[in-house]
Design an enzyme around this catalytic site. Structure first.
Site, PDB file in Angstrom:
ATOM      1  N   PRO A   2       0.839  -1.208   0.000  1.00 38.23           N
ATOM      2  CA  PRO A   2       0.000   0.000   0.000  1.00 38.23           C
ATOM      3  C   PRO A   2       0.872   1.256   0.000  1.00 38.23           C
ATOM      4  O   PRO A   2       1.791   1.381   0.803  1.00 38.23           O
ATOM      5  CB  PRO A   2      -0.796  -0.131   1.298  1.00 38.23           C
ATOM      6  CG  PRO A   2      -0.809  -1.596   1.587  1.00 38.23           C
ATOM      7  CD  PRO A   2       0.519  -2.108   1.110  1.00 38.23           C
ATOM      8  N   GLU A   3       0.584   2.158  -0.921  1.00 35.80           N
ATOM      9  CA  GLU A   3       1.337   3.403  -1.013  1.00 35.80           C
ATOM     10  C   GLU A   3       0.668   4.473  -0.148  1.00 35.80           C
ATOM     11  O   GLU A   3      -0.348   4.234   0.493  1.00 35.80           O
ATOM     12  CB  GLU A   3       1.474   3.819  -2.475  1.00 35.80           C
ATOM     13  CG  GLU A   3       2.196   2.757  -3.299  1.00 35.80           C
ATOM     14  CD  GLU A   3       2.560   3.187  -4.713  1.00 35.80           C
ATOM     15  OE1 GLU A   3       2.698   4.399  -4.961  1.00 35.80           O
ATOM     16  OE2 GLU A   3       2.721   2.303  -5.568  1.00 35.80           O
ATOM     17  N   LYS A  50       4.320   5.928   4.618  1.00 37.04           N
ATOM     18  CA  LYS A  50       3.726   4.597   4.613  1.00 37.04           C
ATOM     19  C   LYS A  50       3.531   4.041   6.018  1.00 37.04           C
ATOM     20  O   LYS A  50       3.221   2.856   6.185  1.00 37.04           O
ATOM     21  CB  LYS A  50       4.585   3.644   3.780  1.00 37.04           C
ATOM     22  CG  LYS A  50       4.665   4.026   2.308  1.00 37.04           C
ATOM     23  CD  LYS A  50       5.486   3.028   1.516  1.00 37.04           C
ATOM     24  CE  LYS A  50       5.574   3.422   0.048  1.00 37.04           C
ATOM     25  NZ  LYS A  50       6.339   2.456  -0.760  1.00 37.04           N
ATOM     26  N   ASN A 160       6.039   2.367  -6.458  1.00 42.47           N
ATOM     27  CA  ASN A 160       6.409   2.225  -7.862  1.00 42.47           C
ATOM     28  C   ASN A 160       5.338   2.725  -8.822  1.00 42.47           C
ATOM     29  O   ASN A 160       5.651   3.291  -9.870  1.00 42.47           O
ATOM     30  CB  ASN A 160       6.736   0.760  -8.165  1.00 42.47           C
ATOM     31  CG  ASN A 160       7.645   0.627  -9.359  1.00 42.47           C
ATOM     32  OD1 ASN A 160       8.520   1.466  -9.579  1.00 42.47           O
ATOM     33  ND2 ASN A 160       7.441  -0.409 -10.156  1.00 42.47           N
ATOM     34  N   ARG A 237      13.315  -1.819  -8.576  1.00 41.87           N
ATOM     35  CA  ARG A 237      11.931  -1.930  -9.036  1.00 41.87           C
ATOM     36  C   ARG A 237      11.876  -1.667 -10.539  1.00 41.87           C
ATOM     37  O   ARG A 237      12.752  -0.982 -11.084  1.00 41.87           O
ATOM     38  CB  ARG A 237      11.013  -0.914  -8.311  1.00 41.87           C
ATOM     39  CG  ARG A 237      11.026  -0.995  -6.793  1.00 41.87           C
ATOM     40  CD  ARG A 237      10.454  -2.298  -6.262  1.00 41.87           C
ATOM     41  NE  ARG A 237       9.074  -2.502  -6.671  1.00 41.87           N
ATOM     42  CZ  ARG A 237       8.024  -1.969  -6.045  1.00 41.87           C
ATOM     43  NH1 ARG A 237       8.192  -1.169  -4.994  1.00 41.87           N
ATOM     44  NH2 ARG A 237       6.794  -2.247  -6.453  1.00 41.87           N
TER      45      ARG A 237
END
Length: 251
Positions: A2-3, A50, A160, A237
């Site tokens: 979760p961002e 976060k 990302n 990433r």
């Protein structure tokens, strides 16, 4: 994972429901000592990038990081049976929130909390951030901009999907270095605007006219111009960029 937009959404919802209320706290899974929090009044729920921070009267703050698999379930019947694996349940007489599979769920003393705040970069969804400090931190990173925005000590809350879409929206190559203050400020302003849209919608929103679509993230072709999306590994990433709209050939 979760961002930041989802973490803020969780925080806003839980603060609205829990703040000022006495809660029953339990750990059905048994991996968190909920005893010091049971029967306490919630003073507030806060998002920091976060991270989630819970303050309950007379008890150490609770620090939660959802990691890759963490999530919350909300029950409008607080007597509902918790799902297997529930690390922490906070319930009022009307509502229960269950925390499932977080990376971290732990009490945190004030010294550790201060260290966490110091180590966490500016959060685009917080109203207490100095824009000039956000720009300074990005420029001081001296790494490709696509690596810098994933560093939670530079800016916090961006993962990302947001990296790909925000850099597209501002026409920046993820591999670009020394982008300058104007471009850094433009990127910060885009993060402030679009993460707020994402928080309100509960998903990444990079085009308000088509909120379920993405410009380049996990796409084979750019949704704007149709060019083949370039992908490569950057900061461990997958990076996504349009070679036309993000000027990859010119940088």
């Amino acid at each position: 994972m979760p961002e930041g937009h989802l973490v803020h959404r969780y925080a806003d919802e839980q603060h609205e429901v829990l703040a000022g209320r006495m809660v029953r706290a339990a750990s059905p899974q048994g991996r968190f000592d909920a005893g010091p929090y049971d029967g306490r009044v919630v003073e507030g729920v806060e998002a920091l990038g976060k991270h989630l921070l819970y303050r309950l009267e007379g008890a150490p703050p609770i620090h939660v990081h959802l990691g890759m698999r963490g999530l919350f379930l909300r029950y409008d019947d607080p007597a509902a049976e918790p799902r297997k694996g529930t690390r922490l349940r906070l319930a009022t007489g009307e509502t229960a929130f269950d925390l499932i599979a977080p990376a971290r769920c732990e009490p945190m003393d004030e010294r550790a909390l201060a260290a966490l705040r110091a180590a966490t970069g500016p959060d685009p969804l917080r109203g207490d951030i100095d824009r000039s400090e956000a720009v300074r931190r990005l420029l001081a990173a001296h790494v490709p901009v696509g690596a810098a925005v994933l560093d939670q000590g530079v800016w916090s809350g961006i993962g990302n999907a947001w990296r790909a879409e925000l850099l597209f929206l501002t026409g920046l190559d993820p591999g670009a270095r020394d982008i300058g203050a104007e471009a850094a400020g433009r990127l910060w302003d885009a993060a402030v605007r679009y993460l707020a849209l994402g928080r309100d919608a509960g998903q990444v929103v990079s085009d308000p006219a088509a909120p379920d679509e993405r410009w380049v993230y996990k796409r084979e072709r750019c949704r704007r111009c149709g060019a083949a999306v370039r992908t490569w590994t950057l900061a461990s990433r997958t990076a996504y960029a349009c070679p036309a709209d993000q000027h990859l050939d010119a940088l």
